[in-house]
Every structure is written in structure tokens, then in C-alpha cells.
Design an enzyme around this catalytic site. Structure first.
Site, PDB file in Angstrom:
ATOM      1  N   HIS A 227       0.803  -1.221   0.000  1.00 46.04           N
ATOM      2  CA  HIS A 227       0.000   0.000   0.000  1.00 46.04           C
ATOM      3  C   HIS A 227       0.837   1.272   0.000  1.00 46.04           C
ATOM      4  CE1 HIS A 227      -2.626   3.130   1.779  1.00 46.04           C
ATOM      5  NE2 HIS A 227      -3.567   2.537   1.065  1.00 46.04           N
ATOM      6  N   GLU A 267      -3.998  -4.441   9.431  1.00 47.06           N
ATOM      7  CA  GLU A 267      -4.213  -3.513   8.318  1.00 47.06           C
ATOM      8  C   GLU A 267      -3.247  -2.330   8.328  1.00 47.06           C
ATOM      9  OE1 GLU A 267      -8.268  -2.922   6.762  1.00 47.06           O
ATOM     10  OE2 GLU A 267      -8.938  -3.755   8.682  1.00 47.06           O
ATOM     11  N   HIS A 269      -1.181   0.686   6.962  1.00 41.77           N
ATOM     12  CA  HIS A 269      -1.346   1.614   5.833  1.00 41.77           C
ATOM     13  C   HIS A 269      -0.104   2.499   5.714  1.00 41.77           C
ATOM     14  CE1 HIS A 269      -5.372   0.637   4.481  1.00 41.77           C
ATOM     15  NE2 HIS A 269      -5.749   0.543   5.746  1.00 41.77           N
ATOM     16  N   GLU A 284      -4.704   0.218  11.005  1.00 40.72           N
ATOM     17  CA  GLU A 284      -6.091   0.660  11.020  1.00 40.72           C
ATOM     18  C   GLU A 284      -6.868   0.137  12.231  1.00 40.72           C
ATOM     19  OE1 GLU A 284      -9.821   1.049   7.889  1.00 40.72           O
ATOM     20  OE2 GLU A 284      -7.842   0.438   7.171  1.00 40.72           O
TER      21      GLU A 284
END
Length: 308
Positions: A227, A267, A269, A284
Site C-alpha cells: 500500500h 491492516e 497503511h 487501522e
């Protein structure tokens, strides 16, 4: 070989969504909370604090500005925000409605440059709030992250399978990627002028050398959904694997390493070099993870696909 030490620091509830992160001018970590509409601050070793925006504003990417403040995009509110280190917030509505601003970075001209995902434009905003927009040569490109180079800005074109360059005069050039449907998202420029980017759909990390040659590094887990990316002082690219729950790195000579995060499905990021020299990533699920680089980190041989 010893993997890097990874520590997690809780900064919010699981539903707040820490998303992007940067080291501010005050030496603290500043991060967005996309789901709760807050801007957070963590001075390592202290308790986190945060500042409330409109709950549905969707603060996304955050960057240092030339004026000693932090600047951020409000993806859902279609605004650019500014927050001082004391917590004072100013918001600027953009000329194009429903434009979906996402990436933002300080440019070499002392302005902030940002992407408009839904409007196929690159925007520029001065510190007094004056905004200018530059249309891309393609429609449906979904420009995403953006980063500064010496005399230009580089950005990903997620749905156009390309990365772009915009000069300070607004001239845009487009560079196609070798892999089809790679869907680039994150982008960073290293000290040697290399442009690094993530290919979220292809499961690869890309690098454009200063001469224009593109090299792609397939990840061991091609479904990891890389990402965000940043670079350290040595030019090593550090990236997050959103679905793979890992943080990885690629050196300038192509050595690749990936490391599992402690909490499953966290998660990851955004990622940045922190005030302590370690790598920090926003999770996240409500935490920031600190990764202490290790010069003996495990490396993996990968196939490389090159294109002139």
C-alpha cells in the site's frame, strides 16, 4: 539472522482507523484517523492526543508543510486541512466539487501539491489557501499518492497503470508500468532520485531509476496488497502490506525482506521514518507500530522484470 524488533503502541479505538503517518516539525508522530475524523499526535514515550474534525470528513494523507504546520486531505469532505502543532485547524474548500483529494506533499516551490482521485487532476495549494488544479491527460486515472523530487512532483495513477510527473510549470508526463493492471498506490522518492512505488494489485514494488529504467520486485506473497512506501537515509524503500499484515523493505541493490506484524489482520497503511530513526506504520485497528531496522535483516532472492 535477527529480524527487526517490532512494538505496537495503541493510539485509538479499533474503529477510528489510523491511516497515514508523518513525523511533524515538533518531533512527534502525526497521523490521520480516517473513520473517526480525527488528527492524532504521539510523542514516543507519552500518551497520544488527538484533535476532532467533522466526524465524516475522512482525513486521509498528512504531510509537513513549509509553514511549520501539518497539512492533510479530507477525502470525504473534499477539502484540504491545515493543523498547527498547537492543534489549531483551518480547512480549505477546493474549486472542483466532489474531487476526492487523497495524497498530499510539500513541493519544491513552497506550496502543497495533492491528488484529486475523482476529478483526474493534480492540485496545488499555497499556504494562504489559494488552489490551482491541473487536469491529467487521461480520464479515469484515479491519481493517488504524491511525492516531491528535486524540481517536480511524482504521483501514482492507480487506474491508468502508470506513474506521472508534474513540473512546477504544470507540465505532466506519464510513464507506463511494465505489468498490466498493477494499480500503483504509494510513492516515494529516495535521496538518489529513484522513484519507488507500490503495485497493490500486482503484489510488487516498483522502482524507476533516475535514468528512467523501471524495475519491479515481486513480493513473496503476491496477494499481500502493498500500500504505502517511504525511504530512509540509505535509499532503502520501506513498504506496508495491507492484506499481508507485514512491513517490508527493498534496498537499492534489490535485496527484499518482509516482516510479520505482531497483531493479526492489523491492516497497516501509512509508513514513515520516525523522530527516533525507526520506521513507524499506522495500523487501522487502532495502533502505531515501531520497526527497528536491523542491518542483518533476512533477504530473499526475487525475479525482476525490467523495462526501459
Amino acid at each position: 539472522m535477527t529480524p527487526p524488533a517490532i512494538e505496537e503502541h495503541a493510539v485509538s479505538g479499533r474503529d477510528s482507523g489510523p491511516y497515514a503517518i508523518t513525523t511533524g516539525p515538533d518531533g512527534a508522530l502525526w497521523f490521520t484517523m480516517v473513520h473517526s475524523g480525527r488528527i492524532g499526535r504521539l510523542n514516543p514515550g507519552q500518551e497520544p492526543t488527538s484533535h476532532q474534525l467533522a466526524p465524516d470528513s475522512g482525513p486521509t494523507v498528512i504531510s509537513n508543510g513549509p509553514d511549520g504546520a501539518l497539512w492533510f486531505t479530507e477525502y470525504r469532505a473534499h477539502r484540504i486541512g491545515r493543523i498547527t502543532t498547537a492543534g489549531r485547524v483551518t480547512e480549505f474548500t477546493l474549486p472542483t466539487a466532489e474531487c476526492g483529494p487523497f495524497g498530499i506533499a510539500e513541493g519544491p516551490d513552497g506550496a502543497l501539491w495533492f491528488t484529486e482521485t475523482a476529478a483526474d487532476r493534480i492540485g496545488r495549494i499555497t499556504t494562504d489557501g489559494t488552489a490551482t488544479e491541473y487536469p491529467l491527460p487521461r480520464t479515469g486515472a484515479f491519481p493517488s499518492a504524491i511525492a516531491a523530487a528535486g524540481d517536480a512532483m511524482w504521483f501514482t495513477m492507480n487506474q491508468a497503470n502508470a506513474i506521472g510527473r508534474i513540473g512546477m510549470n504544470g507540465r505532466i508526463t506519464v510513464h507506463e508500468l511494465p505489468s498490466e493492471a498493477a494499480a500503483p498506490v504509494g510513492i516515494a522518492v529516495s535521496p538518489d532520485g529513484s522513484v519507488w512505488f507500490t503495485e497493490i494489485a500486482a503484489g510488487q514494488i516498483g522502482r524507476m531509476a533516475p535514468g528512467g529504467r523501471i524495475t519491479e520486485y515481486p513480493l513473496p506473497d503476491r496477494s499481500a496488497r502493498p500500500h504505502a512506501v517511504t525511504t530512509d537515509a540509505d535509499g532503502t524503500a520501506w513498504f506496508t502490506e495491507w492484506c499481508g499484515n507485514r512491513v517490508g523493505s527493498v534496498t537499492l541493490d534489490g535485496k527484499l525482506a518482509v516482516h510479520d506484524l505482531p497483531t493479526p489482520a492489523s491492516e497497516p497503511h501509512g509508513i514513515t521514518v520516525g523522530p527516533d530513526g525507526a520506521l513507524w506504520t499506522a495500523l487501522e485497528v487502532g495502533a502505531l507500530a515501531r520497526i527497528e531496522p536491523d542491518t542483518t535483516r533476512t533477504t530473499m532472492n526475487t525475479e525482476q522484470r525490467n523495462a526501459s
